[in-house]
Design a protein around this motif. Structure first.
Motif, PDB file in Angstrom:
ATOM      1  N   LEU A 168       0.838  -1.197   0.000  1.00  0.00           N
ATOM      2  CA  LEU A 168       0.000   0.000   0.000  1.00  0.00           C
ATOM      3  C   LEU A 168       0.874   1.248   0.000  1.00  0.00           C
ATOM      4  O   LEU A 168       0.987   1.974   0.971  1.00  0.00           O
ATOM      5  N   LYS A 169       1.482   1.481  -1.133  1.00  0.00           N
ATOM      6  CA  LYS A 169       2.303   2.675  -1.298  1.00  0.00           C
ATOM      7  C   LYS A 169       2.168   3.121  -2.746  1.00  0.00           C
ATOM      8  O   LYS A 169       1.822   2.335  -3.629  1.00  0.00           O
ATOM      9  N   ASP A 170       2.414   4.373  -2.976  1.00  0.00           N
ATOM     10  CA  ASP A 170       2.236   4.920  -4.322  1.00  0.00           C
ATOM     11  C   ASP A 170       3.109   4.254  -5.366  1.00  0.00           C
ATOM     12  O   ASP A 170       2.737   4.170  -6.524  1.00  0.00           O
ATOM     13  N   GLU A 171       4.265   3.751  -4.968  1.00  0.00           N
ATOM     14  CA  GLU A 171       5.193   3.161  -5.929  1.00  0.00           C
ATOM     15  C   GLU A 171       4.771   1.766  -6.395  1.00  0.00           C
ATOM     16  O   GLU A 171       5.339   1.233  -7.335  1.00  0.00           O
ATOM     17  N   ALA A 172       3.801   1.157  -5.730  1.00  0.00           N
ATOM     18  CA  ALA A 172       3.397  -0.227  -6.034  1.00  0.00           C
ATOM     19  C   ALA A 172       2.360  -0.244  -7.163  1.00  0.00           C
ATOM     20  O   ALA A 172       1.221  -0.636  -6.987  1.00  0.00           O
ATOM     21  N   ARG A 173       2.776   0.178  -8.334  1.00  0.00           N
ATOM     22  CA  ARG A 173       1.865   0.229  -9.479  1.00  0.00           C
ATOM     23  C   ARG A 173       1.589  -1.169 -10.033  1.00  0.00           C
ATOM     24  O   ARG A 173       2.470  -2.012 -10.102  1.00  0.00           O
ATOM     25  N   ALA A 174       0.346  -1.351 -10.444  1.00  0.00           N
ATOM     26  CA  ALA A 174      -0.047  -2.607 -11.073  1.00  0.00           C
ATOM     27  C   ALA A 174       0.422  -2.601 -12.524  1.00  0.00           C
ATOM     28  O   ALA A 174       0.492  -1.547 -13.161  1.00  0.00           O
ATOM     29  N   SER A 175       0.728  -3.765 -13.044  1.00  0.00           N
ATOM     30  CA  SER A 175       1.187  -3.848 -14.431  1.00  0.00           C
ATOM     31  C   SER A 175       0.020  -3.883 -15.411  1.00  0.00           C
ATOM     32  O   SER A 175       0.204  -3.654 -16.602  1.00  0.00           O
ATOM     33  N   THR A 176      -1.177  -4.171 -14.912  1.00  0.00           N
ATOM     34  CA  THR A 176      -2.368  -4.197 -15.763  1.00  0.00           C
ATOM     35  C   THR A 176      -3.492  -3.435 -15.073  1.00  0.00           C
ATOM     36  O   THR A 176      -3.419  -3.133 -13.886  1.00  0.00           O
ATOM     37  N   GLY A 177      -4.550  -3.164 -15.815  1.00  0.00           N
ATOM     38  CA  GLY A 177      -5.717  -2.504 -15.253  1.00  0.00           C
ATOM     39  C   GLY A 177      -6.729  -3.516 -14.742  1.00  0.00           C
ATOM     40  O   GLY A 177      -6.610  -4.718 -15.001  1.00  0.00           O
ATOM     41  N   VAL A 178      -7.726  -3.045 -14.006  1.00  0.00           N
ATOM     42  CA  VAL A 178      -8.780  -3.942 -13.539  1.00  0.00           C
ATOM     43  C   VAL A 178      -9.732  -4.242 -14.682  1.00  0.00           C
ATOM     44  O   VAL A 178      -9.796  -3.512 -15.673  1.00  0.00           O
ATOM     45  N   SER A 179     -10.485  -5.293 -14.533  1.00  0.00           N
ATOM     46  CA  SER A 179     -11.396  -5.715 -15.591  1.00  0.00           C
ATOM     47  C   SER A 179     -12.617  -4.801 -15.663  1.00  0.00           C
ATOM     48  O   SER A 179     -12.954  -4.098 -14.705  1.00  0.00           O
ATOM     49  N   SER A 180     -13.289  -4.852 -16.787  1.00  0.00           N
ATOM     50  CA  SER A 180     -14.508  -4.060 -16.956  1.00  0.00           C
ATOM     51  C   SER A 180     -15.584  -4.522 -15.978  1.00  0.00           C
ATOM     52  O   SER A 180     -16.437  -3.733 -15.571  1.00  0.00           O
ATOM     53  N   ILE A 181     -15.542  -5.785 -15.580  1.00  0.00           N
ATOM     54  CA  ILE A 181     -16.497  -6.305 -14.593  1.00  0.00           C
ATOM     55  C   ILE A 181     -16.337  -5.562 -13.274  1.00  0.00           C
ATOM     56  O   ILE A 181     -17.317  -5.181 -12.631  1.00  0.00           O
ATOM     57  N   VAL A 182     -15.105  -5.329 -12.875  1.00  0.00           N
ATOM     58  CA  VAL A 182     -14.838  -4.625 -11.622  1.00  0.00           C
ATOM     59  C   VAL A 182     -15.283  -3.168 -11.730  1.00  0.00           C
ATOM     60  O   VAL A 182     -15.887  -2.634 -10.805  1.00  0.00           O
ATOM     61  N   TYR A 183     -14.993  -2.527 -12.846  1.00  0.00           N
ATOM     62  CA  TYR A 183     -15.453  -1.143 -13.020  1.00  0.00           C
ATOM     63  C   TYR A 183     -16.971  -1.070 -12.950  1.00  0.00           C
ATOM     64  O   TYR A 183     -17.527  -0.161 -12.334  1.00  0.00           O
ATOM     65  N   ARG A 184     -17.644  -2.025 -13.554  1.00  0.00           N
ATOM     66  CA  ARG A 184     -19.111  -2.062 -13.507  1.00  0.00           C
ATOM     67  C   ARG A 184     -19.587  -2.251 -12.064  1.00  0.00           C
ATOM     68  O   ARG A 184     -20.522  -1.605 -11.610  1.00  0.00           O
ATOM     69  N   TRP A 185     -18.922  -3.150 -11.327  1.00  0.00           N
ATOM     70  CA  TRP A 185     -19.282  -3.402  -9.931  1.00  0.00           C
ATOM     71  C   TRP A 185     -19.085  -2.142  -9.091  1.00  0.00           C
ATOM     72  O   TRP A 185     -19.925  -1.800  -8.274  1.00  0.00           O
TER      73      TRP A 185
END
Length: 107
Positions: free
Chosen positions: A8-25
């Motif tokens: 949980l720190k700003d430098e811990a970037r994910a290499s991919t984005g979340v799925s559209s299912i999660v955005y919808r949720w």
């Protein structure tokens, strides 16, 4: 647990984005769109936890016993308490607050 917290720190970037299912949720549960949500979802740990909560909720995995019903509420209270103790001007607290809202919506 410390592995999660260490992420949980700003430098811990994910290499991919979340799925559209999660955005919808997130939209369905009332987590507002905006820079705050977008920036938190760039964090790999937050992304993993959000995806897990979204899938549990979408699959209907709801607590049934009195004890298991109390656990998400207890977690939310602990997250809120930690936010109060650490102040509000750092990334760690912002991530905890976001997780608290997600937990509240999913359970």
């Amino acid at each position: 647990m410390s592995c999660i917290i260490n992420g949980l720190k700003d430098e811990a970037r994910a290499s991919t984005g979340v799925s559209s299912i999660v955005y919808r949720w997130l939209d369905e549960t009332g987590i507002p769109k905006g820079r705050g949500r977008k920036s938190k979802l760039r964090n790999g740990r937050i992304q993993q936890l959000t995806e897990t909560l979204a899938m549990f909720d979408r699959m209907g995995c709801r607590p049934t016993s009195k004890e298991s019903i109390a656990r998400p509420s207890d977690l939310r209270e602990r997250l809120d308490d930690a936010c109060g103790r650490y102040g509000n001007q750092n990334a760690f607290v912002l991530y905890l607050g976001f997780l608290s809202r997600l937990t509240d919506k999913a359970m």
